[in-house]
Every structure is written in structure tokens, then in C-alpha cells.
Design a protein around this motif. Structure first.
Motif, PDB file in Angstrom:
ATOM      1  N   VAL A  51       0.864  -1.188   0.000  1.00  0.00           N
ATOM      2  CA  VAL A  51       0.000   0.000   0.000  1.00  0.00           C
ATOM      3  C   VAL A  51       0.895   1.231   0.000  1.00  0.00           C
ATOM      4  CG1 VAL A  51      -1.615   1.332   1.429  1.00  0.00           C
ATOM      5  CG2 VAL A  51      -1.941  -1.120   1.127  1.00  0.00           C
ATOM      6  N   VAL A  52       0.512   2.244  -0.780  1.00  0.00           N
ATOM      7  CA  VAL A  52       1.246   3.510  -0.819  1.00  0.00           C
ATOM      8  C   VAL A  52       0.368   4.584  -0.207  1.00  0.00           C
ATOM      9  CG1 VAL A  52       2.307   5.242  -2.304  1.00  0.00           C
ATOM     10  CG2 VAL A  52       2.490   2.822  -2.907  1.00  0.00           C
ATOM     11  N   LEU A  53       0.855   5.197   0.879  1.00  0.00           N
ATOM     12  CA  LEU A  53       0.114   6.261   1.567  1.00  0.00           C
ATOM     13  C   LEU A  53       0.917   7.554   1.469  1.00  0.00           C
ATOM     14  CD1 LEU A  53      -0.901   4.289   4.775  1.00  0.00           C
ATOM     15  CD2 LEU A  53      -2.326   4.761   2.786  1.00  0.00           C
ATOM     16  N   ARG A  54       0.326   8.580   0.885  1.00  0.00           N
ATOM     17  CA  ARG A  54       0.977   9.886   0.765  1.00  0.00           C
ATOM     18  C   ARG A  54       0.195  10.908   1.574  1.00  0.00           C
ATOM     19  NH1 ARG A  54       4.742   7.394  -0.650  1.00  0.00           N
ATOM     20  NH2 ARG A  54       5.567   7.208  -2.722  1.00  0.00           N
ATOM     21  N   ILE A  73      -3.149   5.838  -1.799  1.00  0.00           N
ATOM     22  CA  ILE A  73      -3.918   6.964  -1.265  1.00  0.00           C
ATOM     23  C   ILE A  73      -3.030   8.201  -1.291  1.00  0.00           C
ATOM     24  CG2 ILE A  73      -5.105   7.923   0.736  1.00  0.00           C
ATOM     25  CD1 ILE A  73      -5.858   5.105   1.555  1.00  0.00           C
ATOM     26  N   ASN A  74      -3.478   9.219  -2.036  1.00  0.00           N
ATOM     27  CA  ASN A  74      -2.784  10.497  -2.109  1.00  0.00           C
ATOM     28  C   ASN A  74      -3.711  11.545  -1.514  1.00  0.00           C
ATOM     29  OD1 ASN A  74      -1.265  12.720  -2.662  1.00  0.00           O
ATOM     30  ND2 ASN A  74      -1.135  12.373  -4.863  1.00  0.00           N
ATOM     31  N   ALA A  75      -3.425  11.947  -0.287  1.00  0.00           N
ATOM     32  CA  ALA A  75      -4.329  12.819   0.472  1.00  0.00           C
ATOM     33  C   ALA A  75      -3.900  14.275   0.409  1.00  0.00           C
ATOM     34  CB  ALA A  75      -4.409  12.337   1.918  1.00  0.00           C
ATOM     35  N   THR A  76      -4.098  14.900  -0.739  1.00  0.00           N
ATOM     36  CA  THR A  76      -3.840  16.330  -0.852  1.00  0.00           C
ATOM     37  C   THR A  76      -4.846  17.085   0.007  1.00  0.00           C
ATOM     38  OG1 THR A  76      -3.068  15.999  -3.100  1.00  0.00           O
ATOM     39  CG2 THR A  76      -3.583  18.244  -2.463  1.00  0.00           C
ATOM     40  N   LEU A  93      -7.244   6.375  -4.239  1.00  0.00           N
ATOM     41  CA  LEU A  93      -7.985   7.493  -3.668  1.00  0.00           C
ATOM     42  C   LEU A  93      -7.111   8.732  -3.810  1.00  0.00           C
ATOM     43  CD1 LEU A  93      -9.111   4.893  -2.144  1.00  0.00           C
ATOM     44  CD2 LEU A  93      -9.775   6.463  -0.365  1.00  0.00           C
ATOM     45  N   VAL A  94      -7.583   9.726  -4.555  1.00  0.00           N
ATOM     46  CA  VAL A  94      -6.824  10.958  -4.779  1.00  0.00           C
ATOM     47  C   VAL A  94      -7.713  12.145  -4.462  1.00  0.00           C
ATOM     48  CG1 VAL A  94      -5.537  12.329  -6.451  1.00  0.00           C
ATOM     49  CG2 VAL A  94      -5.476   9.850  -6.604  1.00  0.00           C
ATOM     50  N   SER A  95      -7.328  12.928  -3.448  1.00  0.00           N
ATOM     51  CA  SER A  95      -8.184  14.019  -2.987  1.00  0.00           C
ATOM     52  C   SER A  95      -7.749  15.390  -3.488  1.00  0.00           C
ATOM     53  CB  SER A  95      -8.246  14.022  -1.459  1.00  0.00           C
ATOM     54  OG  SER A  95      -6.971  14.280  -0.939  1.00  0.00           O
ATOM     55  N   GLY A 124     -14.511  -1.541  -4.382  1.00  0.00           N
ATOM     56  CA  GLY A 124     -14.107  -2.741  -5.107  1.00  0.00           C
ATOM     57  C   GLY A 124     -12.734  -2.608  -5.744  1.00  0.00           C
ATOM     58  N   ALA A 125     -12.210  -3.716  -6.211  1.00  0.00           N
ATOM     59  CA  ALA A 125     -10.876  -3.769  -6.815  1.00  0.00           C
ATOM     60  C   ALA A 125     -10.764  -2.833  -8.012  1.00  0.00           C
ATOM     61  CB  ALA A 125     -10.559  -5.196  -7.239  1.00  0.00           C
ATOM     62  N   ASN A 126      -9.604  -2.213  -8.138  1.00  0.00           N
ATOM     63  CA  ASN A 126      -9.270  -1.339  -9.265  1.00  0.00           C
ATOM     64  C   ASN A 126     -10.183  -0.127  -9.395  1.00  0.00           C
ATOM     65  OD1 ASN A 126      -7.054  -2.999 -10.323  1.00  0.00           O
ATOM     66  ND2 ASN A 126      -8.702  -4.458 -10.729  1.00  0.00           N
ATOM     67  N   ALA A 127     -10.890   0.226  -8.346  1.00  0.00           N
ATOM     68  CA  ALA A 127     -11.758   1.404  -8.380  1.00  0.00           C
ATOM     69  C   ALA A 127     -10.944   2.654  -8.061  1.00  0.00           C
ATOM     70  CB  ALA A 127     -12.899   1.256  -7.380  1.00  0.00           C
ATOM     71  N   THR A 128     -11.456   3.795  -8.487  1.00  0.00           N
ATOM     72  CA  THR A 128     -10.813   5.077  -8.235  1.00  0.00           C
ATOM     73  C   THR A 128     -11.815   6.008  -7.580  1.00  0.00           C
ATOM     74  OG1 THR A 128      -9.403   4.785 -10.184  1.00  0.00           O
ATOM     75  CG2 THR A 128      -9.608   7.016  -9.315  1.00  0.00           C
ATOM     76  N   VAL A 129     -11.409   6.639  -6.488  1.00  0.00           N
ATOM     77  CA  VAL A 129     -12.234   7.645  -5.826  1.00  0.00           C
ATOM     78  C   VAL A 129     -11.492   8.966  -5.953  1.00  0.00           C
ATOM     79  CG1 VAL A 129     -13.375   8.366  -3.697  1.00  0.00           C
ATOM     80  CG2 VAL A 129     -13.109   5.923  -4.199  1.00  0.00           C
TER      81      VAL A 129
END
Length: 168
Positions: A51-54, A73-76, A93-95, A124-129
């Protein structure tokens, strides 16, 4: 400076525990280590090895959250992950949204916005938020879907962009 130290800490945790197997005890310990740099984190936060958490300081997690292998997860902006949420394999997940300056997206700053995954939801798998996306309580975001806006009471969302498949 604080952001750079947290980025280094995230890299260190990921590097040290990357080769450990994804067993429940290790998943929880990895999550426990990440929780020190997070804004808020409940108990039983489970994080898989790759997992990559930014920008950990912008992530709020509830209890019993699970991040599957390959999640990024890229939490701008602020990301709220409520209790009992599962994020499936290779989900993103990119905010933050890109902005344009002088005819180019390359050097312009990001526009932060929040993401909310409500209690008991499942990505679900391969989803983008994306920035501004909100998944309702107890809702499933189907595999390979893209969530771009706020939904209130759906049971299943799917597609690109995500649309209600089944309503409560």
C-alpha cells in the motif's frame, strides 16, 4: 518540514515491513505504525505490504479499516475513512484535482478537496475515488468504477463515472 519528515517515516515503515507476509498481526502492526503520523486513526487499522500512503497527516481512519494490496492513497485534501471500510485491490484514492496555468497542467498547483468513505462501505478492486467523492454508509463501489461526486443513499454504485445500480 513536518510533511517531509512524515513522508520519510512512511517510506521507512513501508520499506521495513514490505517483505513481511500479509498476516492479520502484521497488517495491524503496519497500520499501528502508520497511525502515529495520521490525523486520526481508530483500532484495528490493517494495511497490506505494498500500500502507498501519501500525506498521512490528511488521513482520518475509523475502527476496523482494511487496505488491500496495491492501494494508493494520495491525500492532498482530507480523506475520511469511517469504521468498517474495506478498500479493494489496486484501488486509488486521490483528494486533489490538477489545475491549469499558462496552458499546462504540469507546474500548476493541486486543488484539494475531501473524500468520504462512510461506515461499512466497500471500494471494489481497481476502483478510483476522486476529489469530492463520497460513498454512502453500507454502499459498494463496484470494481473498475470511478467515483467523482457525493452520493447519499445508494447500495451499489458502478461504472465510469459511478452511477446508482441499486438504491436503498
Amino acid at each position: 518540514m513536518k510533511h517531509k519528515i512524515i513522508l520519510l517515516y512512511t517510506w521507512l515503515v513501508r520499506s521495513i515491513f514490505f517483505f513481511f507476509p500479509d498476516q492479520p498481526l502484521i497488517l495491524r502492526f503496519r497500520g499501528f505504525l502508520y497511525s502515529f503520523a495520521m490525523k486520526e486513526c481508530g483500532r484495528n487499522f490493517q494495511v497490506s505490504s505494498d500500500v502507498v500512503l501519501r500525506t498521512l497527516e490528511n488521513i482520518n481512519c475509523g475502527d476496523d479499516v482494511y487496505l488491500a494490496p496495491g492501494v494508493v492513497i494520495n491525500a492532498t485534501g482530507i480523506i475520511y475513512i469511517h469504521d468498517q471500510v474495506m478498500v479493494g485491490f489496486n484501488s486509488v484514492l486521490v483528494s486533489g484535482n490538477h489545475s491549469k496555468a499558462n496552458g499546462s497542467y504540469r507546474f500548476s498547483s493541486s486543488i484539494p478537496n475531501s473524500i468520504v468513505l462512510r461506515k461499512g462501505s466497500w471500494v471494489g478492486a481497481n476502483a478510483t475515488v476522486l476529489s469530492g467523492g463520497e460513498l454512502p454508509e453500507g454502499c459498494v463501489l463496484g470494481a473498475n468504477s470511478v467515483l467523482t461526486k457525493r452520493f447519499v443513499s445508494e447500495d451499489i454504485l458502478a461504472g465510469v463515472p459511478a452511477k446508482p445500480i441499486i438504491k436503498s
